[in-house]
Design an enzyme around this catalytic site. Structure first.
Site, PDB file in Angstrom:
ATOM      1  N   GLY A  10      40.067  51.755  46.647  1.00 31.61           N
ATOM      2  CA  GLY A  10      41.091  51.180  45.773  1.00 31.61           C
ATOM      3  C   GLY A  10      40.726  51.364  44.320  1.00 31.61           C
ATOM      4  O   GLY A  10      39.555  51.231  43.927  1.00 31.61           O
ATOM      5  N   ALA A  11      41.742  51.686  43.525  1.00 29.86           N
ATOM      6  CA  ALA A  11      41.518  51.986  42.105  1.00 29.86           C
ATOM      7  C   ALA A  11      42.428  51.170  41.208  1.00 29.86           C
ATOM      8  O   ALA A  11      42.875  51.631  40.165  1.00 29.86           O
ATOM      9  CB  ALA A  11      41.738  53.479  41.864  1.00 29.86           C
ATOM     10  N   GLY A  12      42.714  49.916  41.621  1.00 29.94           N
ATOM     11  CA  GLY A  12      43.371  48.986  40.713  1.00 29.94           C
ATOM     12  C   GLY A  12      42.312  48.382  39.793  1.00 29.94           C
ATOM     13  O   GLY A  12      41.179  48.890  39.714  1.00 29.94           O
ATOM     14  N   GLY A  13      42.671  47.299  39.139  1.00 26.86           N
ATOM     15  CA  GLY A  13      41.720  46.683  38.209  1.00 26.86           C
ATOM     16  C   GLY A  13      40.405  46.333  38.872  1.00 26.86           C
ATOM     17  O   GLY A  13      39.322  46.553  38.308  1.00 26.86           O
ATOM     18  N   ALA A  14      40.460  45.802  40.096  1.00 24.42           N
ATOM     19  CA  ALA A  14      39.231  45.369  40.770  1.00 24.42           C
ATOM     20  C   ALA A  14      38.345  46.563  41.116  1.00 24.42           C
ATOM     21  O   ALA A  14      37.141  46.564  40.828  1.00 24.42           O
ATOM     22  CB  ALA A  14      39.583  44.582  42.035  1.00 24.42           C
ATOM     23  N   GLY A  15      38.950  47.580  41.734  1.00 25.24           N
ATOM     24  CA  GLY A  15      38.158  48.733  42.162  1.00 25.24           C
ATOM     25  C   GLY A  15      37.538  49.477  40.988  1.00 25.24           C
ATOM     26  O   GLY A  15      36.366  49.861  41.025  1.00 25.24           O
ATOM     27  N   PHE A 113      50.456  29.158  29.523  1.00 30.87           N
ATOM     28  CA  PHE A 113      50.895  29.607  30.848  1.00 30.87           C
ATOM     29  C   PHE A 113      50.930  28.385  31.756  1.00 30.87           C
ATOM     30  O   PHE A 113      50.292  27.367  31.466  1.00 30.87           O
ATOM     31  CB  PHE A 113      49.892  30.650  31.383  1.00 30.87           C
ATOM     32  CG  PHE A 113      50.487  32.013  31.613  1.00 30.87           C
ATOM     33  CD1 PHE A 113      51.251  32.635  30.643  1.00 30.87           C
ATOM     34  CD2 PHE A 113      50.262  32.698  32.809  1.00 30.87           C
ATOM     35  CE1 PHE A 113      51.786  33.907  30.858  1.00 30.87           C
ATOM     36  CE2 PHE A 113      50.785  33.959  33.036  1.00 30.87           C
ATOM     37  CZ  PHE A 113      51.550  34.567  32.066  1.00 30.87           C
ATOM     38  N   GLN A 233      51.813  32.887  47.457  1.00 29.78           N
ATOM     39  CA  GLN A 233      52.498  32.418  46.251  1.00 29.78           C
ATOM     40  C   GLN A 233      53.890  33.041  46.134  1.00 29.78           C
ATOM     41  O   GLN A 233      54.048  34.258  46.234  1.00 29.78           O
ATOM     42  CB  GLN A 233      51.690  32.795  45.019  1.00 29.78           C
ATOM     43  CG  GLN A 233      52.362  32.348  43.726  1.00 29.78           C
ATOM     44  CD  GLN A 233      51.387  32.324  42.563  1.00 29.78           C
ATOM     45  OE1 GLN A 233      51.136  33.351  41.943  1.00 29.78           O
ATOM     46  NE2 GLN A 233      50.823  31.165  42.285  1.00 29.78           N
ATOM     47  N   HIS A 235      56.711  33.444  43.419  1.00 27.08           N
ATOM     48  CA  HIS A 235      56.871  33.322  41.969  1.00 27.08           C
ATOM     49  C   HIS A 235      58.286  32.844  41.666  1.00 27.08           C
ATOM     50  O   HIS A 235      59.257  33.365  42.240  1.00 27.08           O
ATOM     51  CB  HIS A 235      56.616  34.680  41.321  1.00 27.08           C
ATOM     52  CG  HIS A 235      56.385  34.607  39.844  1.00 27.08           C
ATOM     53  ND1 HIS A 235      57.377  34.242  38.963  1.00 27.08           N
ATOM     54  CD2 HIS A 235      55.273  34.831  39.103  1.00 27.08           C
ATOM     55  CE1 HIS A 235      56.878  34.253  37.727  1.00 27.08           C
ATOM     56  NE2 HIS A 235      55.604  34.603  37.790  1.00 27.08           N
ATOM     57  N   LEU A 245      59.668  41.290  38.953  1.00 19.58           N
ATOM     58  CA  LEU A 245      59.173  40.077  38.303  1.00 19.58           C
ATOM     59  C   LEU A 245      59.655  39.930  36.863  1.00 19.58           C
ATOM     60  O   LEU A 245      59.646  40.885  36.101  1.00 19.58           O
ATOM     61  CB  LEU A 245      57.643  40.109  38.281  1.00 19.58           C
ATOM     62  CG  LEU A 245      56.996  38.888  37.628  1.00 19.58           C
ATOM     63  CD1 LEU A 245      57.010  37.705  38.572  1.00 19.58           C
ATOM     64  CD2 LEU A 245      55.584  39.189  37.175  1.00 19.58           C
ATOM     65  N   GLU A 248      55.934  35.069  33.714  1.00 18.18           N
ATOM     66  CA  GLU A 248      55.778  33.682  33.282  1.00 18.18           C
ATOM     67  C   GLU A 248      55.647  33.605  31.761  1.00 18.18           C
ATOM     68  O   GLU A 248      55.856  32.556  31.154  1.00 18.18           O
ATOM     69  CB  GLU A 248      54.523  33.116  33.948  1.00 18.18           C
ATOM     70  CG  GLU A 248      54.343  31.646  33.786  1.00 18.18           C
ATOM     71  CD  GLU A 248      53.390  31.107  34.855  1.00 18.18           C
ATOM     72  OE1 GLU A 248      53.569  31.423  36.032  1.00 18.18           O
ATOM     73  OE2 GLU A 248      52.466  30.375  34.466  1.00 18.18           O
ATOM     74  N   ARG A 281      53.302  27.262  39.516  1.00 12.46           N
ATOM     75  CA  ARG A 281      54.347  28.098  40.124  1.00 12.46           C
ATOM     76  C   ARG A 281      54.947  27.511  41.395  1.00 12.46           C
ATOM     77  O   ARG A 281      56.152  27.633  41.638  1.00 12.46           O
ATOM     78  CB  ARG A 281      53.768  29.479  40.454  1.00 12.46           C
ATOM     79  CG  ARG A 281      53.552  30.274  39.217  1.00 12.46           C
ATOM     80  CD  ARG A 281      52.906  31.593  39.496  1.00 12.46           C
ATOM     81  NE  ARG A 281      52.772  32.302  38.232  1.00 12.46           N
ATOM     82  CZ  ARG A 281      52.155  33.454  38.086  1.00 12.46           C
ATOM     83  NH1 ARG A 281      51.599  34.041  39.119  1.00 12.46           N
ATOM     84  NH2 ARG A 281      52.089  34.022  36.905  1.00 12.46           N
ATOM     85  N   HIS A 346      54.909  36.845  45.818  1.00  9.44           N
ATOM     86  CA  HIS A 346      54.260  37.426  44.645  1.00  9.44           C
ATOM     87  C   HIS A 346      52.777  37.723  44.852  1.00  9.44           C
ATOM     88  O   HIS A 346      52.280  38.741  44.394  1.00  9.44           O
ATOM     89  CB  HIS A 346      54.418  36.449  43.483  1.00  9.44           C
ATOM     90  CG  HIS A 346      53.858  36.932  42.186  1.00  9.44           C
ATOM     91  ND1 HIS A 346      54.257  38.119  41.599  1.00  9.44           N
ATOM     92  CD2 HIS A 346      52.928  36.399  41.350  1.00  9.44           C
ATOM     93  CE1 HIS A 346      53.602  38.290  40.455  1.00  9.44           C
ATOM     94  NE2 HIS A 346      52.779  37.275  40.292  1.00  9.44           N
ATOM     95  N   GLU A 370      42.763  41.138  44.850  1.00  6.01           N
ATOM     96  CA  GLU A 370      43.749  40.366  45.607  1.00  6.01           C
ATOM     97  C   GLU A 370      43.497  40.394  47.114  1.00  6.01           C
ATOM     98  O   GLU A 370      43.889  39.468  47.826  1.00  6.01           O
ATOM     99  CB  GLU A 370      45.177  40.834  45.286  1.00  6.01           C
ATOM    100  CG  GLU A 370      46.206  39.876  45.846  1.00  6.01           C
ATOM    101  CD  GLU A 370      47.623  40.114  45.377  1.00  6.01           C
ATOM    102  OE1 GLU A 370      47.811  40.721  44.297  1.00  6.01           O
ATOM    103  OE2 GLU A 370      48.546  39.692  46.092  1.00  6.01           O
ATOM    104  N   ARG A 381      47.598  29.893  43.038  1.00 10.54           N
ATOM    105  CA  ARG A 381      46.963  30.579  41.905  1.00 10.54           C
ATOM    106  C   ARG A 381      47.689  30.246  40.616  1.00 10.54           C
ATOM    107  O   ARG A 381      48.923  30.260  40.561  1.00 10.54           O
ATOM    108  CB  ARG A 381      47.015  32.094  42.113  1.00 10.54           C
ATOM    109  CG  ARG A 381      46.528  32.875  40.910  1.00 10.54           C
ATOM    110  CD  ARG A 381      46.470  34.354  41.172  1.00 10.54           C
ATOM    111  NE  ARG A 381      47.748  35.013  41.200  1.00 10.54           N
ATOM    112  CZ  ARG A 381      48.397  35.483  40.118  1.00 10.54           C
ATOM    113  NH1 ARG A 381      47.882  35.343  38.902  1.00 10.54           N
ATOM    114  NH2 ARG A 381      49.556  36.094  40.245  1.00 10.54           N
TER     115      ARG A 381
END
Ligand code: FAD
Length: 608
Positions: A10-15, A113, A233, A235, A245, A248, A281, A346, A370, A381
């Site tokens: 995985g190459a999203g923010g976490a990966g 938020f 969750q 949203h 989306l 928020e 939320r 969401h 996630e 969350r």
């Protein structure tokens, strides 16, 4: 066969963050991802990143807000790590060139938020995720970290020792979209799953079509316990026709929710007399649906979100992207008219059970972002808390997998000692029809090489079988039926009868899936094949969500039950855990960790 120290899936923010950290800690790293990195769903994040950066704010306040927001189902060691380390991660992103929005005096801007006691959400317009993803990807490119994109990971290579806690992970097997090749990636030190969300379990979701819960399903079938899956969750502000989306950030800047009678519903009907639109939320989603169910919705379907009073200049400065989304997907000009919104799936608070370093109970297998559950978000969350989770736990897991000494974890993983067993009143048999006879579980080999080789052979066979079968059921109808059932039966308001209905539908879908076939015989760019494989993952994930929801007969955070409309701390201050057990799911529980570094978070009534 490819071989690296650390494989990140995985190459999203976490990966991306994990890969950078592992490489900085001296590991040879590769990222294997079914999408190109900058197409990962992190790019869709709009509103911002929470970090206690300013005078007057403190990480301990952020931790308190997060524990309260979680309805006391968050584990304090993970929550405190998130809140303590988020500021340094934001500063790191800024140093790497992330284009944060700024105040007149040059400081990184922060806005209010939902559920936060201080305006601590940093942002980059309403495109925070896009900037975050590009910033991290630049660092990956700069460091020469190898990226295998459009490689779909099919399985993790895990030994098949009797107890999951005795198993170890030695790599992954992936299918290359461009060639149709199925290859193994051996990991000398660790595999980090960072596969993102599972929103495609529902038919009204803010998540992309690629968010099919692959990592959760693969880890589950390899024996890793899956935690708090019922905590989904919804949203409160998604566009009715598409699920897109509306951040928020709109309410953070002062946007107002109105019902069909032009009443400011959050106050007029007493849903959140202090925080109004900026309540948590789950509170706002229930408020909107109550309005709609009681006949005060617009066209019986949605409510209005109005930002016109903020003025064109402020909207263009801070929320321009929202104008485009409302115009493009709903045909509404947010400068001239209110936007229609309703709740939509969401985020998954639950996921693969990990400790605060991202480790699962299977040696060498990590999970972050996630798809993981450390657990930072518990039963709900807070907006702006997912992006810091990516960077904080991405960094932690990357360093740990690369062999850095990080101390003893305070959160346990796997079954320990006299764990509490659970039962669920399911109307149908759960798990795999014919239990265990699938090509997805652990392998029966001893050495690391044998485990990887065996997993490779199984997955090659699986792909061949799918491509060679020339009639049967197509995945699309199975997927659509489960999505509809989940949206109808396992939504914001839940009751036992509907949850059982969903379990029956999932069972039927599983039986139909045993006759699934892929119509497109192509060897290359076969998205029919990929979607068929993803649909199998959705079935396993949908079942875990529904089983958790049926078992937990209380109202906590995002999980509302008709039969038990209050939080029951005497019974339910614990995580719902599901173990696959070779195709026969087992429900069990583990206690919530409320003891933090310096204080214990005593559960209180949660009001906003
Ligand atoms: C519309 C939207 C707006 C949001 N806004 C905010 C916000 O403002 N603030 C906030 O804190 N949170 C926000 N969130 C939540 C947050 O953005 C996500 O939880 C987070 O970005 C997920 O990041 P991730 O790295 O875990 O997964 P993703 O970014 O989804 O990346 C998953 C990666 O896994 C790969 N992958 C998946 N399956 C496989 C497989 N089988 N084989 C190989 N690769 C695979 C994909 O290719 C992808 O690269 C938002 C979420 C949505 C949907």
């Amino acid at each position: 066969m490819y071989e690296y120290d650390v494989i990140v899936v995985g190459a999203g923010g976490a990966g991306l963050r994990a890969a950078i950290a592992a490489q900085e800690a001296g590991a040879e790293v590769a990222i294997v991802t079914k999408l190109h990195p900058v197409r990962s769903h992190t790019g869709a994040a709009e509103g911002g990143i929470n970090a206690a950066l300013r005078e007057g704010d403190d990480w301990t306040d952020h931790a308190y807000d997060t524990m309260k927001g979680s309805d006391y189902l968050g584990d304090a060691p993970a929550v405190e790590a998130l809140c303590k380390e988020s500021p340094e991660e934001v500063i790191q992103l800024e140093h790497w060139g992330m284009a944060f929005s700024r105040d007149e005096d040059g400081r990184v801007s922060q806005r209010p938020f939902g559920g936060l006691s201080f305006p601590r959400t940093t942002y980059a317009g309403a495109e925070t995720g896009h900037h975050l993803l590009h910033t991290l990807y630049e660092q990956v490119v700069k460091r020469g970290i190898e990226v295998f994109d459009e490689w779909h990971v099919l399985d993790v290579a895990v030994t098949d020792d009797d107890e999951p806690e005795e198993r170890s992970c030695h790599g992954v097997v992936a299918y290359e979209l461009a060639t149709g090749d199925v290859e193994a990636f051996t990991a000398r030190d660790g595999v980090i799953l960072a596969t993102g969300g599972l929103g495609q379990v529902y038919d009204h979701t803010t998540n992309a079509v690629a968010n099919t819960g692959d990592g959760v399903a693969m880890a589950y079938r390899a024996g890793v316990p899956i935690e708090d899956m019922e905590m989904i969750q919804f949203h409160p502000t998604t566009l009715p026709s598409t699920g897109v989306l509306i951040s928020e950030g709109v309410r953070g800047e002062g946007g107002i929710l109105y019902n069909a009678n032009s009443e400011r519903l959050m106050f007029e009907h007493g849903y959140a007399n202090n925080d109004g639109e900026l309540a948590s939320r789950d509170v706002v989603s229930r408020a909107e649906l109550t309005e709609i169910n009681e006949g005060r919705g617009i066209e019986d379907e949605y409510v209005h979100l109005d930002m016109r009073h903020l003025g064109e200049e402020r909207i263009l400065d801070r929320l321009e992207n929202i104008l485009h989304l409302a115009e493009d997907f709903e045909g509404v000009d947010g400068l001239e008219e209110p936007m229609p919104v309703k709740p939509g799936q969401h985020y998954a608070m639950g996921g693969i059970e990990t400790n605060e370093f991202g480790e699962t109970c299977v040696e060498g297998l990590y999970a972050i972002g996630e798809c993981a559950c450390a657990s930072v978000h518990g039963a709900n969350r807070l907006g702006g808390n997912a992006l810091p989770e990516l960077t904080v736990f991405g960094k932690r897991a990357g360093r740990h997998a690369a062999g850095e000494e990080m101390g003893e974890p305070k959160i346990t993983t796997g079954k320990t000692g006299d764990y509490e067993k659970g039962t669920v009143d399911s109307p149908v048999e759960l798990g795999e029809p014919g239990s265990g006879a699938v090509a997805d579980g652990g392998s029966a080999a001893e050495t690391a090489d044998e485990v990887v080789e065996r997993t490779l052979e199984r997955q090659r066979d699986r792909i061949e079988r799918l491509l060679e079968k020339d009639d049967g059921v197509q995945h699309a109808s199975i997927r659509a039926d489960v999505q509809k059932s989940m949206t109808r039966n396992v939504n914001v308001f839940r009751e036992a009868g509907a949850l059982k209905e969903a379990l029956r539908d999932i069972r039927e879908a599983r039986e139909r899936y045993s006759d699934v076939y892929v119509e497109d015989p192509s060897r290359t760019y076969n998205t029919d094949l990929i979607h068929t494989i993803e649909t199998r993952n959705l079935l396993d994930v949908a079942e875990t969500i529904t089983v958790g929801a049926l078992a937990r007969d209380e109202f906590r955070g995002a999980h509302w039950r008709k039969e038990a409309q209050e939080r029951r701390d005497d019974v339910w201050l614990k995580h719902t855990m599901l173990s696959w057990n070779d195709g026969s799911p087992e429900l069990w529980y583990k206690p919530v960790v409320l003891e933090g570094e310096e204080k214990t978070y005593e559960p209180k009534v949660r009001s906003y």
